[in-house]
Design a protein around this motif. Structure first.
Motif, short mmCIF file in Angstrom:
data_model
loop_
_atom_site.label_atom_id
_atom_site.label_comp_id
_atom_site.label_asym_id
_atom_site.label_seq_id
_atom_site.Cartn_x
_atom_site.Cartn_y
_atom_site.Cartn_z
N SER A 1 -51.35 -59.18 -49.75
CA SER A 1 -52.29 -60.08 -48.84
C SER A 1 -52.91 -59.52 -47.50
CB SER A 1 -50.97 -61.39 -48.26
OG SER A 1 -50.27 -60.61 -47.21
N PRO A 2 -53.68 -60.19 -47.13
CA PRO A 2 -54.38 -59.38 -45.96
C PRO A 2 -53.37 -59.00 -44.72
CG PRO A 2 -55.67 -61.33 -46.78
CD PRO A 2 -54.48 -61.36 -47.47
N ALA A 3 -52.35 -59.69 -44.64
CA ALA A 3 -51.54 -59.45 -43.65
C ALA A 3 -50.57 -58.37 -43.94
CB ALA A 3 -50.79 -60.93 -42.99
N ALA A 4 -50.25 -58.31 -45.01
CA ALA A 4 -49.13 -57.19 -45.70
C ALA A 4 -50.22 -55.76 -45.72
CB ALA A 4 -48.83 -57.54 -47.01
N ALA A 5 -51.34 -56.06 -46.00
CA ALA A 5 -52.21 -54.81 -46.06
C ALA A 5 -52.42 -54.29 -44.65
CB ALA A 5 -53.29 -55.00 -46.90
#
Length: 174
Positions: free
Chosen positions: A108-112
Motif C-alpha cells: 500500500s502507499p502508506a506501507a511503502a
C-alpha cells in the motif's frame, strides 16, 4: 494459479542507494506481512500487516510495549484476521497523510512510505540495516494509517510511542 486479487507481488529491492538493507527481524516481518496479505486476500501489504508481523517476529518491537498493550494489540489484530478488517478488504490503504512512494509493488502507499522512511533513517544514522523499531517508528508517523488505528484501538497513543522510540534511537525516521 492464484487470482490477481489474492497474489501479493514481491516488493522491490528493499535497500537504499547506499546499501542499507533490512535486519533479519525486519526481513522476517516483511515476509510475514506478505504471507498475511496473501492469506487474507488483500492485494497489498498494508501497515496493519506490517505491525502484526513486527509484533510477532521482532523481540525489540515487542519490548516497546507493556504486556497489557501487547495483549490488546494482538487481540485487535486477530479480530482483523477473522473479520475486523473486512471493511479494509479490497481497498488500497492510502491515508493521504504522507507523500506516496510508488517503488514497492504489492505494498500500500502508506506501507511503502513507512518502509522508505525506516530505510532512510537507518541510512542517515550510518547503520547498515533498517530495524523493526525503525519501521515501527515510521508507522507512527502517519496518523491516518491502519497501523495507527490498530495502535489506538489497543490503547497505545502513537504520538507517545513515537517520542519514546525517537528518544531510544536518537531521532525519528522520516
Amino acid at each position: 494459479m492464484p487470482s490477481p486479487a489474492r497474489s501479493t507481488p514481491h516488493p522491490g529491492p528493499l535497500c537504499t542507494d547506499r546499501g542499507v538493507q533490512l535486519s533479519a527481524e525486519l526481513t522476517s516481518a516483511v515476509a510475514g506481512a506478505r504471507r498475511r496479505a496473501a492469506r487474507t486476500g488483500d492485494g497489498q501489504i498494508d501497515t496493519a500487516h506490517l505491525l502484526h508481523s513486527l509484533l510477532e517476529s521482532d523481540p525489540a518491537v515487542r519490548d516497546a510495549f507493556s504486556g497489557a498493550e501487547m495483549s490488546r494489540l494482538l487481540g485487535y489484530l486477530v479480530q482483523r484476521s477473522i473479520g475486523y478488517g473486512l471493511r479494509w478488504a479490497g481497498a488500497v490503504e492510502d491515508s493521504g497523510a504522507v507523500p506516496v512512494v510508488r517503488e514497492y509493488a504489492g505494498w500500500s502507499p502508506a506501507a511503502a512510505t513507512a518502509m522508505t522512511a525506516a530505510l532512510a533513517w537507518a541510512e542517515r544514522r550510518g547503520v547498515p540495516r533498517a530495524s523493526g523499531l525503525g519501521l515501527l517508528a515510521a508507522l507512527t508517523g502517519d496518523p491516518e494509517c491502519r497501523a495507527v488505528e490498530v495502535l489506538r484501538r489497543g490503547g497505545v497513543e502513537p504520538e507517545v510511542l513515537a517520542r519514546r522510540l525517537a528518544d531510544q534511537a536518537g531521532g525519528a525516521p522520516g
